[in-house]
Design a protein around this motif. Structure first.
Motif, PDB file in Angstrom:
ATOM      1  N   PRO A 178     -22.293 -38.638  -7.274  1.00  0.00           N
ATOM      2  CA  PRO A 178     -22.585 -37.353  -7.905  1.00  0.00           C
ATOM      3  C   PRO A 178     -21.358 -36.841  -8.662  1.00  0.00           C
ATOM      4  CG  PRO A 178     -23.207 -37.341  -5.591  1.00  0.00           C
ATOM      5  CD  PRO A 178     -22.422 -38.588  -5.831  1.00  0.00           C
ATOM      6  N   GLY A 208     -26.303 -37.337 -11.137  1.00  0.00           N
ATOM      7  CA  GLY A 208     -26.521 -37.855  -9.788  1.00  0.00           C
ATOM      8  C   GLY A 208     -27.092 -36.796  -8.862  1.00  0.00           C
ATOM      9  N   LYS A 209     -27.075 -37.132  -7.586  1.00  0.00           N
ATOM     10  CA  LYS A 209     -27.658 -36.256  -6.566  1.00  0.00           C
ATOM     11  C   LYS A 209     -26.612 -35.246  -6.088  1.00  0.00           C
ATOM     12  CE  LYS A 209     -30.942 -39.755  -5.250  1.00  0.00           C
ATOM     13  NZ  LYS A 209     -31.474 -40.627  -4.239  1.00  0.00           N
ATOM     14  N   THR A 210     -26.575 -34.101  -6.756  1.00  0.00           N
ATOM     15  CA  THR A 210     -25.594 -33.070  -6.435  1.00  0.00           C
ATOM     16  C   THR A 210     -26.126 -32.059  -5.420  1.00  0.00           C
ATOM     17  OG1 THR A 210     -26.319 -31.760  -8.334  1.00  0.00           O
ATOM     18  CG2 THR A 210     -24.445 -33.248  -8.684  1.00  0.00           C
ATOM     19  N   GLY A 211     -27.362 -32.229  -4.981  1.00  0.00           N
ATOM     20  CA  GLY A 211     -27.986 -31.296  -4.035  1.00  0.00           C
ATOM     21  C   GLY A 211     -27.204 -31.036  -2.761  1.00  0.00           C
ATOM     22  N   GLN A 271     -29.066 -44.943 -10.997  1.00  0.00           N
ATOM     23  CA  GLN A 271     -29.932 -44.132 -10.149  1.00  0.00           C
ATOM     24  C   GLN A 271     -29.603 -44.298  -8.665  1.00  0.00           C
ATOM     25  OE1 GLN A 271     -34.078 -44.937 -10.668  1.00  0.00           O
ATOM     26  NE2 GLN A 271     -34.714 -43.237  -9.384  1.00  0.00           N
ATOM     27  N   HIS A 272     -29.283 -45.512  -8.246  1.00  0.00           N
ATOM     28  CA  HIS A 272     -29.135 -45.780  -6.813  1.00  0.00           C
ATOM     29  C   HIS A 272     -27.696 -45.924  -6.325  1.00  0.00           C
ATOM     30  CE1 HIS A 272     -33.442 -46.188  -6.364  1.00  0.00           C
ATOM     31  NE2 HIS A 272     -33.462 -47.002  -7.396  1.00  0.00           N
TER      32      HIS A 272
END
Length: 163
Positions: free
Chosen positions: A26, A41-44, A21-22
């Motif tokens: 991505p 992951g964070k793909t934003g 998570q951390h």
């Protein structure tokens, strides 16, 4: 001291979950048509849904600031035009950049070729540190390589637009 098995399993799952998570990068899994199969992951910062009918295609979803270079890299890699599988794209509004890497990715039971795109944020100043102990000829050569890369990216974009 003997730790109970259930506690060890719970601890293992908690640690792995938190690490993923951390601290994971991505990742986007795509097929040969550049359809997005999986996001992790964070793909934003790299993807943005388009207005209208839902479309999970990389062409449509990539944000404009990285679209041309990323699509060109993927297209050239998947068509075996290059062995280069990684590029660095400078963020125009800050001192950061993103390193985009594409690699072959095998999915069991999937006949179509699949690829994994990995995104890693880096400080652009880290890239410039490589120039500190280089001669002016080496720096000029690095600049030429950079310009050639930019030219190839633009050619790839034009080819994509034509198709």
């Amino acid at each position: 001291m003997k730790v109970p098995e259930t506690y060890r399993n719970e601890l293992k799952e908690t640690i792995e979950s938190n690490l993923l998570q951390h601290f994971s990068l991505p990742v986007i899994i795509i097929n040969s048509k550049m359809d997005i199969l999986y996001l992790f992951g964070k793909t934003g910062p790299y993807l943005e849904p388009v207005t209208g009918m839902a479309n999970m295609n990389l062409h449509q979803m990539l944000k404009n600031n990285i679209k041309i270079e990323t699509i060109t890299l993927v297209r050239r890699f998947t068509q075996k035009d290059t062995s280069e599988n990684s590029i660095i794209i400078k963020n125009a509004s800050s001192d950061s950049a993103v390193q985009v890497t594409v690699v072959n990715f095998t999915v069991a039971g999937q006949a179509d070729e699949t690829y994994m795109l990995v995104f890693k944020e880096i400080l652009y100043t880290d890239i410039n540190k490589n120039l500190i102990n280089k001669s002016s000829d080496e720096i000029t050569n690095d600049h030429l390589v950079y310009l050639e890369h930019e030219l190839l990216a633009k050619e790839g974009y034009l080819q994509t637009a034509i198709e």
